[in-house]
Write a protein that holds these residues in place. Sequence first.
Motif, PDB file in Angstrom:
ATOM      1  N   GLU A   1       0.852  -1.185   0.000  1.00  0.00           N
ATOM      2  CA  GLU A   1       0.000   0.000   0.000  1.00  0.00           C
ATOM      3  C   GLU A   1       0.887   1.235   0.000  1.00  0.00           C
ATOM      4  O   GLU A   1       1.841   1.310   0.778  1.00  0.00           O
ATOM      5  N   ASN A   2       0.573   2.172  -0.877  1.00  0.00           N
ATOM      6  CA  ASN A   2       1.367   3.410  -0.984  1.00  0.00           C
ATOM      7  C   ASN A   2       2.853   3.112  -1.154  1.00  0.00           C
ATOM      8  O   ASN A   2       3.719   3.768  -0.551  1.00  0.00           O
ATOM      9  N   ASN A   3       3.109   2.093  -1.977  1.00  0.00           N
ATOM     10  CA  ASN A   3       4.486   1.699  -2.305  1.00  0.00           C
ATOM     11  C   ASN A   3       5.302   1.249  -1.092  1.00  0.00           C
ATOM     12  O   ASN A   3       6.528   1.380  -1.074  1.00  0.00           O
ATOM     13  N   ARG A   4       4.616   0.693  -0.101  1.00  0.00           N
ATOM     14  CA  ARG A   4       5.287   0.130   1.069  1.00  0.00           C
ATOM     15  C   ARG A   4       4.687  -1.252   1.367  1.00  0.00           C
ATOM     16  O   ARG A   4       3.490  -1.457   1.184  1.00  0.00           O
ATOM     17  N   VAL A   5       5.508  -2.164   1.848  1.00  0.00           N
ATOM     18  CA  VAL A   5       5.020  -3.475   2.258  1.00  0.00           C
ATOM     19  C   VAL A   5       4.302  -3.316   3.595  1.00  0.00           C
ATOM     20  O   VAL A   5       4.888  -2.852   4.577  1.00  0.00           O
ATOM     21  N   VAL A   6       3.027  -3.684   3.641  1.00  0.00           N
ATOM     22  CA  VAL A   6       2.249  -3.540   4.870  1.00  0.00           C
ATOM     23  C   VAL A   6       1.856  -4.888   5.466  1.00  0.00           C
ATOM     24  O   VAL A   6       1.449  -4.957   6.631  1.00  0.00           O
ATOM     25  N   SER A   7       1.980  -5.970   4.679  1.00  0.00           N
ATOM     26  CA  SER A   7       1.592  -7.280   5.199  1.00  0.00           C
ATOM     27  C   SER A   7       2.444  -8.376   4.564  1.00  0.00           C
ATOM     28  O   SER A   7       2.637  -8.392   3.342  1.00  0.00           O
ATOM     29  N   ILE A   8       2.941  -9.280   5.412  1.00  0.00           N
ATOM     30  CA  ILE A   8       3.662 -10.472   4.957  1.00  0.00           C
ATOM     31  C   ILE A   8       2.962 -11.667   5.585  1.00  0.00           C
ATOM     32  O   ILE A   8       3.005 -11.868   6.801  1.00  0.00           O
ATOM     33  N   THR A   9       2.270 -12.456   4.768  1.00  0.00           N
ATOM     34  CA  THR A   9       1.525 -13.617   5.244  1.00  0.00           C
ATOM     35  C   THR A   9       2.010 -14.861   4.507  1.00  0.00           C
ATOM     36  O   THR A   9       1.652 -15.096   3.344  1.00  0.00           O
ATOM     37  N   LEU A  10       2.834 -15.649   5.200  1.00  0.00           N
ATOM     38  CA  LEU A  10       3.405 -16.875   4.621  1.00  0.00           C
ATOM     39  C   LEU A  10       3.042 -18.061   5.500  1.00  0.00           C
ATOM     40  O   LEU A  10       3.828 -18.983   5.709  1.00  0.00           O
ATOM     41  N   PHE A  11       1.834 -18.018   6.002  1.00  0.00           N
ATOM     42  CA  PHE A  11       1.272 -19.055   6.866  1.00  0.00           C
ATOM     43  C   PHE A  11       1.287 -20.429   6.194  1.00  0.00           C
ATOM     44  O   PHE A  11       0.931 -20.569   5.026  1.00  0.00           O
ATOM     45  N   ASN A  12       1.770 -21.453   6.925  1.00  0.00           N
ATOM     46  CA  ASN A  12       1.716 -22.841   6.451  1.00  0.00           C
ATOM     47  C   ASN A  12       2.306 -22.984   5.053  1.00  0.00           C
ATOM     48  O   ASN A  12       1.698 -23.522   4.139  1.00  0.00           O
ATOM     49  N   ASN A  13       3.542 -22.516   4.893  1.00  0.00           N
ATOM     50  CA  ASN A  13       4.147 -22.422   3.563  1.00  0.00           C
ATOM     51  C   ASN A  13       5.504 -23.126   3.480  1.00  0.00           C
ATOM     52  O   ASN A  13       6.290 -22.854   2.579  1.00  0.00           O
ATOM     53  N   ASN A  14       5.786 -23.989   4.468  1.00  0.00           N
ATOM     54  CA  ASN A  14       7.018 -24.788   4.466  1.00  0.00           C
ATOM     55  C   ASN A  14       8.286 -23.934   4.563  1.00  0.00           C
ATOM     56  O   ASN A  14       9.310 -24.254   3.970  1.00  0.00           O
ATOM     57  N   LEU A  15       8.216 -22.858   5.331  1.00  0.00           N
ATOM     58  CA  LEU A  15       9.414 -22.071   5.597  1.00  0.00           C
ATOM     59  C   LEU A  15      10.282 -22.802   6.618  1.00  0.00           C
ATOM     60  O   LEU A  15       9.762 -23.385   7.575  1.00  0.00           O
ATOM     61  N   SER A  16      11.583 -22.777   6.422  1.00  0.00           N
ATOM     62  CA  SER A  16      12.530 -23.325   7.388  1.00  0.00           C
ATOM     63  C   SER A  16      13.709 -22.365   7.480  1.00  0.00           C
ATOM     64  O   SER A  16      13.796 -21.404   6.732  1.00  0.00           O
ATOM     65  N   GLY A  17      14.624 -22.621   8.407  1.00  0.00           N
ATOM     66  CA  GLY A  17      15.744 -21.703   8.563  1.00  0.00           C
ATOM     67  C   GLY A  17      15.449 -20.644   9.610  1.00  0.00           C
ATOM     68  O   GLY A  17      14.747 -20.910  10.597  1.00  0.00           O
ATOM     69  N   ASN A  18      15.947 -19.440   9.420  1.00  0.00           N
ATOM     70  CA  ASN A  18      15.867 -18.388  10.431  1.00  0.00           C
ATOM     71  C   ASN A  18      15.242 -17.112   9.885  1.00  0.00           C
ATOM     72  O   ASN A  18      15.261 -16.864   8.686  1.00  0.00           O
TER      73      ASN A  18
END
Length: 291
Positions: A61-78
């Motif tokens: 929104e307005n050229n800025r990241v306002v939401s990061i939703t990576l729920f249940n997406n097999n992320l690993s690491g840090n």
Amino acid sequence: MFFKAKISILLFLMLSSFAFAIPRIEKNALIDLYHNTNGENWTNSWDLSKPVSKWSGIVIENNRVVSITLFNNNLSGNIPLTIGDFENLTVLNLALNFIEGEIPDTLFKLENLTVLRLGKNKLEGSFPVDIIKLRKLEILDFFGNKFYGVLPSELGFIKTLKVISLSDNSLTGKIPTSIGNLVFLERLELSNNKLNGAIPAVISEIKSLKTFTIADNSFSDSFPKSILKLPNLAVLQIQQNNFDAFFMQELLLEENTLAIFDFDNEKKENFKELYFNNQIRTAQTKFEDNE
């Protein structure tokens, strides 16, 4: 006329290409998140050659990241240190993944955050006192990780909190009485930790409270009857603690309006089975943010 039309189309295409352009620092932070959490193995991965606006789970929104939703997406690491570079971020939902390590201190620079969901990962470390810096936080979800240490009294100073979901960790000590300051709190979930002491009677002052779960801890003394009188309380789980058995039987006889009222009784179902199978339990809570 043809020349003017061609110029107009060219200008339109140029403006469109910048419509969702975000600062380089934010794009680099997203790329760090991708690489640090093995993005090539995500269930819904990103094509880094495409515009950020096309990346799954990212809202701009307005050229800025306002939401990061990576729920249940097999992320690993840090979680990378650069997670703190999103000045306008309001939602960070990385729940139900395989993220390890500690929460970087830089995350607590996200002063506009209202939703922080890191539940059901493999995160560890002492409960972060710096959570107090997130003054706009409404949802705090650390459920099902490896956090230890005491709950800081500062937690009760985040007046906007509606959900505190900290079950299934290794937290110790007592519930801070400052929790009674959270007048908007609807869910307080602390089950399956190593908490002890008496339940603060000030919890009975949280009129908005709907769910209060403290099962599988080492709480003692008599459970405050005043909590049972909360006008919106629908779910109460207090079994597998050290409360006085006769007092608990008395409470059961007095209180029968709650949707769930679990306590130490051999006739009750197994707590963990209830916890994971009932739709109102934390494990079944809808983590996605669809707003």
